[in-house]
Design a protein around this motif. Structure first.
Motif, mmCIF file in Angstrom:
data_model
loop_
_atom_site.group_PDB
_atom_site.id
_atom_site.type_symbol
_atom_site.label_atom_id
_atom_site.label_comp_id
_atom_site.label_asym_id
_atom_site.label_seq_id
_atom_site.Cartn_x
_atom_site.Cartn_y
_atom_site.Cartn_z
ATOM 1 N N ALA A 37 0.837 -1.201 0.000
ATOM 2 C CA ALA A 37 0.000 0.000 0.000
ATOM 3 C C ALA A 37 0.876 1.257 0.000
ATOM 4 C CB ALA A 37 -0.932 -0.007 1.207
ATOM 5 N N MET A 38 1.990 1.213 0.729
ATOM 6 C CA MET A 38 2.901 2.369 0.734
ATOM 7 C C MET A 38 3.455 2.608 -0.671
ATOM 8 S SD MET A 38 3.102 3.922 3.654
ATOM 9 C CE MET A 38 4.585 4.851 3.680
ATOM 10 N N HIS A 39 3.868 1.541 -1.334
ATOM 11 C CA HIS A 39 4.384 1.691 -2.704
ATOM 12 C C HIS A 39 3.322 2.306 -3.614
ATOM 13 C CE1 HIS A 39 7.984 -0.149 -1.668
ATOM 14 N NE2 HIS A 39 7.757 -1.398 -2.016
ATOM 15 N N ARG A 40 2.084 1.871 -3.422
ATOM 16 C CA ARG A 40 0.988 2.330 -4.286
ATOM 17 C C ARG A 40 0.600 3.775 -3.962
ATOM 18 N NH1 ARG A 40 -2.008 -1.987 -2.938
ATOM 19 N NH2 ARG A 40 -3.427 -0.741 -1.684
ATOM 20 N N GLN A 41 0.518 4.081 -2.666
ATOM 21 C CA GLN A 41 -0.015 5.383 -2.253
ATOM 22 C C GLN A 41 1.051 6.482 -2.214
ATOM 23 O OE1 GLN A 41 -2.370 5.031 1.355
ATOM 24 N NE2 GLN A 41 -3.349 3.164 0.637
ATOM 25 N N LEU A 42 2.314 6.065 -2.082
ATOM 26 C CA LEU A 42 3.396 7.055 -2.010
ATOM 27 C C LEU A 42 4.517 6.630 -2.964
ATOM 28 C CD1 LEU A 42 3.843 9.635 -0.307
ATOM 29 C CD2 LEU A 42 5.162 8.236 1.292
ATOM 30 N N PRO A 43 4.212 6.593 -4.258
ATOM 31 C CA PRO A 43 5.219 6.095 -5.201
ATOM 32 C C PRO A 43 6.357 7.096 -5.381
ATOM 33 C CG PRO A 43 3.264 6.864 -6.375
ATOM 34 C CD PRO A 43 2.971 7.024 -4.911
ATOM 35 N N ARG A 44 7.549 6.561 -5.525
ATOM 36 C CA ARG A 44 8.756 7.382 -5.799
ATOM 37 C C ARG A 44 8.875 8.560 -4.834
ATOM 38 N NH1 ARG A 44 6.320 6.000 -10.292
ATOM 39 N NH2 ARG A 44 5.245 7.977 -10.552
ATOM 40 N N PHE A 45 8.673 8.317 -3.558
ATOM 41 C CA PHE A 45 8.783 9.393 -2.558
ATOM 42 C C PHE A 45 10.254 9.808 -2.465
ATOM 43 C CE2 PHE A 45 8.898 10.673 2.083
ATOM 44 C CZ PHE A 45 8.250 11.885 1.878
ATOM 45 N N PRO A 46 10.563 11.069 -2.752
ATOM 46 C CA PRO A 46 11.975 11.457 -2.808
ATOM 47 C C PRO A 46 12.600 11.675 -1.426
ATOM 48 C CG PRO A 46 10.555 13.338 -3.308
ATOM 49 C CD PRO A 46 9.647 12.165 -3.098
ATOM 50 N N GLY A 47 11.784 11.657 -0.369
ATOM 51 C CA GLY A 47 12.276 11.971 0.972
ATOM 52 C C GLY A 47 11.650 13.265 1.440
ATOM 53 N N GLY A 48 11.775 13.539 2.732
ATOM 54 C CA GLY A 48 11.157 14.736 3.299
ATOM 55 C C GLY A 48 10.587 14.399 4.666
ATOM 56 N N THR A 49 9.560 15.144 5.054
ATOM 57 C CA THR A 49 8.972 14.933 6.380
ATOM 58 C C THR A 49 7.668 14.155 6.267
ATOM 59 O OG1 THR A 49 9.981 16.937 7.265
ATOM 60 C CG2 THR A 49 8.044 16.110 8.420
#
Ligand code: SF4
Ligand SMILES: [Zn+2]
Ligand SMILES: [Zn+2]
Length: 312
Positions: A37-49
């Motif tokens: 679900a994380m891969h699907r809902q937050l794809p290619r998250f570059p980093g941050g808070t």
């Protein structure tokens, strides 16, 4: 009963999946569903808070624990836990203690946003003054706003909520039954950024409530499961009962409701402006679908102690 994947005794049956799972395989299965679900809902998250909403209950404890593990090897991700104190005597204080213990255990900074400071009233006070309104109506709206404000103040790029499969399926059913189709695209997980609104994701959304509870218990997470004294007046209770019966008769109903939600959002997306253009509240600056947000409409009602109409 044996686990469907090994010889160990099963601790949970899952009619919707047609299997039974032991403790080890249940935990693995939940971790896997969360990761996907994380891969699907937050794809290619570059980093941050990443802000983790923790209420002190089992679902957000499970979601925050799994999210912390998910980001463990990402030094470019900063985690912060957020708790809203709605001001509900006897119910909130132990939950906030559990939330603080969880944040401590996870090694994550913990920030508490208090309705008394930010709204100017607690849920208990508002419930006394607006006695013809179900408290969850304003409490839920205010909590959503305070979580958003807290996450925005922390510079968060995303807010992780603890909603489980039952919560999301109940919301879809409520929106359908009330013909509130325009609300469907506003449900988490958010697919796009809107001005002033920290995108919310719900990576526990494939996990039924019972399994989230078992995970929190098996992992020994600190959580509080007392019931809010105002919960008895919530319309959601009726939908919870109906869905419980539906799921008992037709396993997989909850997942089907989420697919219905996805299909409606896709259809609305094809209609120009179907998702409802987000605006800004003229009073508080929070995102609103009209000129004024529902949180401010409830605050105004409090001042005059009259019952609403509240914009949707
Ligand atoms: S049950 Fe209703 S009143 Fe109680 S904390 Fe939840 S939303 Fe607020
Ligand atoms: Zn097993
Ligand atoms: Zn407002």
């Amino acid at each position: 009963m044996e686990c469907g994947r090994c010889d160990a005794p099963a601790i949970v049956d899952r009619p919707y999946a047609g299997d039974h799972l032991c403790e080890r395989h249940l935990r693995r299965s939940i971790e896997e569903r969360f990761r996907r679900a994380m891969h699907r809902q937050l794809p290619r998250f570059p980093g941050g808070t990443v802000a983790l909403a923790i209420s002190g209950g089992k679902d957000s404890a499970t979601a925050a624990t799994l999210a912390t593990a998910y980001f463990r090897r990402r030094p470019n991700v900063r985690l912060v836990a957020l708790t809203v104190d709605e001001g509900i005597a006897g119910y909130r204080p132990p939950a906030i203690r559990a939330a603080a213990a969880l944040a401590d255990r996870l090694g994550v900074a913990h920030r508490i946003v208090r309705a008394a400071d930010a709204i100017g009233a607690t849920t208990d006070e508002a419930a006394r003054r607006l006695d013809r309104v179900a408290p969850c109506s304003f409490c839920g709206v205010w909590r959503r706003q305070l979580l958003n404000r807290g996450a925005r103040d922390e510079g968060a790029d995303v807010l992780v909520l603890g909603f489980n499969l039952d919560d999301l399926a109940q919301t879809v059913l409520m929106n359908l039954a009330r013909a509130e189709i325009a609300r469907m695209p506003r449900m988490a997980p958010h697919r796009e950024r809107r001005p002033g609104l920290v995108p919310r994701i719900a990576p526990l959304g494939d996990v039924p409530e019972r399994e989230a509870f078992l995970y929190a218990r098996l992992a020994g997470l600190p959580f509080d499961h007392s019931e809010c004294p105002h919960a008895g007046r919530a319309a959601r209770n009726v939908f919870r009962d109906v869905l419980w019966r539906l799921e008992g008769e037709i396993p997989g109903t909850r997942q089907a409701l989420l697919r219905t939600h996805g299909a409606i959002v896709a259809l609305l997306g094809e209609t120009a402006g179907g998702a409802g253009a987000p605006g800004t509240c003229v009073d508080c600056g929070e995102p609103a679908t009209g000129t004024r947000c529902r949180g401010c409409a409830y605050r105004e009602a409090l001042k005059t102690s009259v019952d609403l109409p509240v914009p949707s």
